[in-house]
Design a protein around this motif. Structure first.
Motif, PDB file in Angstrom:
ATOM      1  N   ASN A  16      86.884 -14.736 102.604  1.00 26.01           N
ATOM      2  CA  ASN A  16      86.222 -15.768 103.418  1.00 26.01           C
ATOM      3  C   ASN A  16      86.080 -17.107 102.697  1.00 26.01           C
ATOM      4  O   ASN A  16      84.998 -17.690 102.644  1.00 26.01           O
ATOM      5  CB  ASN A  16      84.841 -15.263 103.869  1.00 26.01           C
ATOM      6  N   GLY A  17      87.177 -17.543 102.109  1.00 28.50           N
ATOM      7  CA  GLY A  17      87.174 -18.906 101.581  1.00 28.50           C
ATOM      8  C   GLY A  17      87.060 -19.036 100.081  1.00 28.50           C
ATOM      9  O   GLY A  17      87.213 -20.125  99.547  1.00 28.50           O
ATOM     10  N   LYS A  18      86.773 -17.938  99.378  1.00 28.70           N
ATOM     11  CA  LYS A  18      86.732 -18.102  97.918  1.00 28.70           C
ATOM     12  C   LYS A  18      87.190 -16.835  97.188  1.00 28.70           C
ATOM     13  O   LYS A  18      87.176 -15.734  97.761  1.00 28.70           O
ATOM     14  CB  LYS A  18      85.353 -18.540  97.441  1.00 28.70           C
ATOM     15  N   LEU A  19      87.566 -17.040  95.932  1.00 26.00           N
ATOM     16  CA  LEU A  19      87.961 -15.897  95.104  1.00 26.00           C
ATOM     17  C   LEU A  19      86.698 -15.217  94.593  1.00 26.00           C
ATOM     18  O   LEU A  19      85.812 -15.883  94.043  1.00 26.00           O
ATOM     19  CB  LEU A  19      88.820 -16.370  93.919  1.00 26.00           C
ATOM     20  N   VAL A  20      86.600 -13.912  94.785  1.00 29.33           N
ATOM     21  CA  VAL A  20      85.422 -13.169  94.310  1.00 29.33           C
ATOM     22  C   VAL A  20      85.911 -12.068  93.371  1.00 29.33           C
ATOM     23  O   VAL A  20      87.062 -11.631  93.460  1.00 29.33           O
ATOM     24  CB  VAL A  20      84.614 -12.556  95.483  1.00 29.33           C
ATOM     25  N   PRO A  21      85.032 -11.598  92.478  1.00 37.06           N
ATOM     26  CA  PRO A  21      85.443 -10.486  91.619  1.00 37.06           C
ATOM     27  C   PRO A  21      85.894  -9.302  92.480  1.00 37.06           C
ATOM     28  O   PRO A  21      85.290  -9.002  93.518  1.00 37.06           O
ATOM     29  CB  PRO A  21      84.166 -10.154  90.827  1.00 37.06           C
ATOM     30  N   TRP A  22      86.962  -8.631  92.064  1.00 40.23           N
ATOM     31  CA  TRP A  22      87.608  -7.553  92.839  1.00 40.23           C
ATOM     32  C   TRP A  22      86.594  -6.562  93.437  1.00 40.23           C
ATOM     33  O   TRP A  22      86.623  -6.252  94.626  1.00 40.23           O
ATOM     34  CB  TRP A  22      88.581  -6.809  91.905  1.00 40.23           C
ATOM     35  N   ARG A  23      85.668  -6.086  92.609  1.00 41.69           N
ATOM     36  CA  ARG A  23      84.746  -5.020  93.057  1.00 41.69           C
ATOM     37  C   ARG A  23      83.689  -5.533  94.045  1.00 41.69           C
ATOM     38  O   ARG A  23      82.985  -4.736  94.663  1.00 41.69           O
ATOM     39  CB  ARG A  23      84.070  -4.365  91.849  1.00 41.69           C
ATOM     40  N   ASP A  24      83.589  -6.854  94.180  1.00 43.05           N
ATOM     41  CA  ASP A  24      82.578  -7.406  95.098  1.00 43.05           C
ATOM     42  C   ASP A  24      83.129  -7.662  96.501  1.00 43.05           C
ATOM     43  O   ASP A  24      82.386  -8.109  97.383  1.00 43.05           O
ATOM     44  CB  ASP A  24      82.027  -8.739  94.556  1.00 43.05           C
ATOM     45  N   ALA A  25      84.406  -7.393  96.721  1.00 41.73           N
ATOM     46  CA  ALA A  25      85.019  -7.684  98.038  1.00 41.73           C
ATOM     47  C   ALA A  25      84.721  -6.516  98.981  1.00 41.73           C
ATOM     48  O   ALA A  25      85.541  -5.648  99.228  1.00 41.73           O
ATOM     49  CB  ALA A  25      86.517  -7.898  97.882  1.00 41.73           C
ATOM     50  N   ALA A  77      98.043 -22.893 106.886  1.00 45.78           N
ATOM     51  CA  ALA A  77      98.155 -23.648 105.624  1.00 45.78           C
ATOM     52  C   ALA A  77      97.076 -23.215 104.626  1.00 45.78           C
ATOM     53  O   ALA A  77      97.353 -23.002 103.438  1.00 45.78           O
ATOM     54  CB  ALA A  77      98.055 -25.143 105.904  1.00 45.78           C
ATOM     55  N   VAL A  78      95.851 -23.044 105.109  1.00 46.05           N
ATOM     56  CA  VAL A  78      94.753 -22.618 104.206  1.00 46.05           C
ATOM     57  C   VAL A  78      95.032 -21.208 103.668  1.00 46.05           C
ATOM     58  O   VAL A  78      94.861 -20.924 102.477  1.00 46.05           O
ATOM     59  CB  VAL A  78      93.393 -22.676 104.957  1.00 46.05           C
ATOM     60  N   ALA A  85      96.670 -18.805  95.471  1.00 47.36           N
ATOM     61  CA  ALA A  85      95.560 -18.792  94.498  1.00 47.36           C
ATOM     62  C   ALA A  85      95.257 -17.366  94.039  1.00 47.36           C
ATOM     63  O   ALA A  85      94.969 -17.129  92.861  1.00 47.36           O
ATOM     64  CB  ALA A  85      94.318 -19.416  95.131  1.00 47.36           C
ATOM     65  N   VAL A  86      95.349 -16.414  94.943  1.00 47.37           N
ATOM     66  CA  VAL A  86      95.009 -15.040  94.560  1.00 47.37           C
ATOM     67  C   VAL A  86      96.138 -14.424  93.726  1.00 47.37           C
ATOM     68  O   VAL A  86      95.885 -13.642  92.800  1.00 47.37           O
ATOM     69  CB  VAL A  86      94.589 -14.195  95.806  1.00 47.37           C
ATOM     70  N   VAL A  87      97.372 -14.828  93.999  1.00 44.23           N
ATOM     71  CA  VAL A  87      98.499 -14.361  93.159  1.00 44.23           C
ATOM     72  C   VAL A  87      98.301 -14.902  91.738  1.00 44.23           C
ATOM     73  O   VAL A  87      98.361 -14.155  90.757  1.00 44.23           O
ATOM     74  CB  VAL A  87      99.864 -14.815  93.742  1.00 44.23           C
TER      75      VAL A  87
END
Ligand SMILES: Cc1ncc(COP(=O)(O)O)c(C=O)c1O
Length: 286
Positions: A16-25, A77-78, A85-87
């Protein structure tokens, strides 16, 4: 393939718009899509740090959502930038991308009105699915439904109930995947890949009118036509299968994988399959 569970890894996931630590998704157990199957997702591959057909996959995610009356709240586009960014955030050069959009836990009931759409994108390493080996398919008792009975052009989570049942039955019987017919009894696809048959030097593939018209399918049709092969999209019936000299499946995950048998009927891994495999492998890394 790694046995580390997918919810317990290091790295980042776009949520939902930002990179979060893996275990928090995480999502809540009362999320609408968990109960009613109306999530939509994608599967793309990363080759040499670049996602193959990123725009096409992202556009298909939007289309899949629209077919379920689910407007994805981030533009193509987003989402493309988010994927890149996640790659990069996971330092991945080769692997798999899984974007998913689902309805949240605002309301729970058959109607989805009032739910908010959420989106996540995860990536992880994923080597060749069948390690380039030919696979055996078993005809499934489960049939692909009519487009009047299901949103068959959407890569919708709920539709995979059939695929999971079919595939697990095939695996339990000693095969690698299921061979699925459609509601008319025509040849349809495997559980996560499209089917092709080489018949007397021509390439035949079922018309994608009740299952996903795979991006790999479209790419392979393009490659075949470019080298002068005649490609025929048509209704194919199971009694025609003995006429095929070669059979293969196509999909983002399986790439181009040869089929060595459908039920008791064996097939050679022939020259057309091998050359399309090689051309596809070259194209995705070009
Ligand atoms: C049911 C099904 N059919 C076909 C395909 C092949 O589609 P693509 O080549 O776009 O990966 C997939 C994979 O996404 C699938 O899940």
């Amino acid at each position: 393939m790694s046995l580390v569970p997918l919810d317990d890894r290091d790295g980042v996931i776009w949520l939902n718009g930002k990179l979060v630590p893996w275990r928090d998704a995480k999502l809540h157990v009362l999320s609408h899509s968990l109960h009613y199957g109306n999530a939509v997702f994608e599967g793309a591959r990363i080759y040499g740090g670049k996602v193959f057909k990123l725009t096409e996959h992202t556009e298909r995610l939007h289309t899949s959502g629209r077919l379920l009356n689910m407007e994805i709240p981030y533009s193509v586009a987003v989402l493309e930038e988010a994927t890149k960014a996640v790659v990069a955030g996971n330092d991945l050069t080769d692997g798999y991308v899984r974007p998913i959009a689902w309805r949240g836990a605002e309301v729970l009931g058959v109607s989805a009105a009032g739910t908010k759409v959420q989106v996540a994108i995860a990536v992880w390493p994923w080597p060749a699915y069948y390690a380039d080996k030919a696979i055996k398919l078993k005809t499934s008792r489960w049939k692909r439904p009519s487009p009047e009975s299901a949103p068959t052009a959407s890569k919708c989570a709920g539709l995979y109930v059939l695929c999971t049942l079919a595939r697990d039955e095939a695996i339990a019987a000693g095969y690698q995947d299921a061979f699925m017919l459609d509601y008319r009894g025509q040849v349809a696809e495997a559980t996560g890949a499209n089917l092709f048959f080489v018949m007397d030097g021509e390439l035949h593939t079922p018309t994608a009118d009740c299952f996903l018209n795979g991006l790999t399918r479209q790419t392979v049709i393009g490659l075949a036509k470019a080298r002068g092969l005649k490609v025929i999209e048509r209704a194919i019936w199971p009694n025609e299968l003995p006429k095929a000299q070669e059979v293969f499946i196509t999909g983002t995950a399986v790439e181009v994988t040869a089929v060595s048998a459908i039920d008791d009927h064996a097939y050679e891994v022939g020259p057309i399959t091998k050359s399309l495999q090689a051309e596809y492998a070259k194209l995705v890394r070009a």
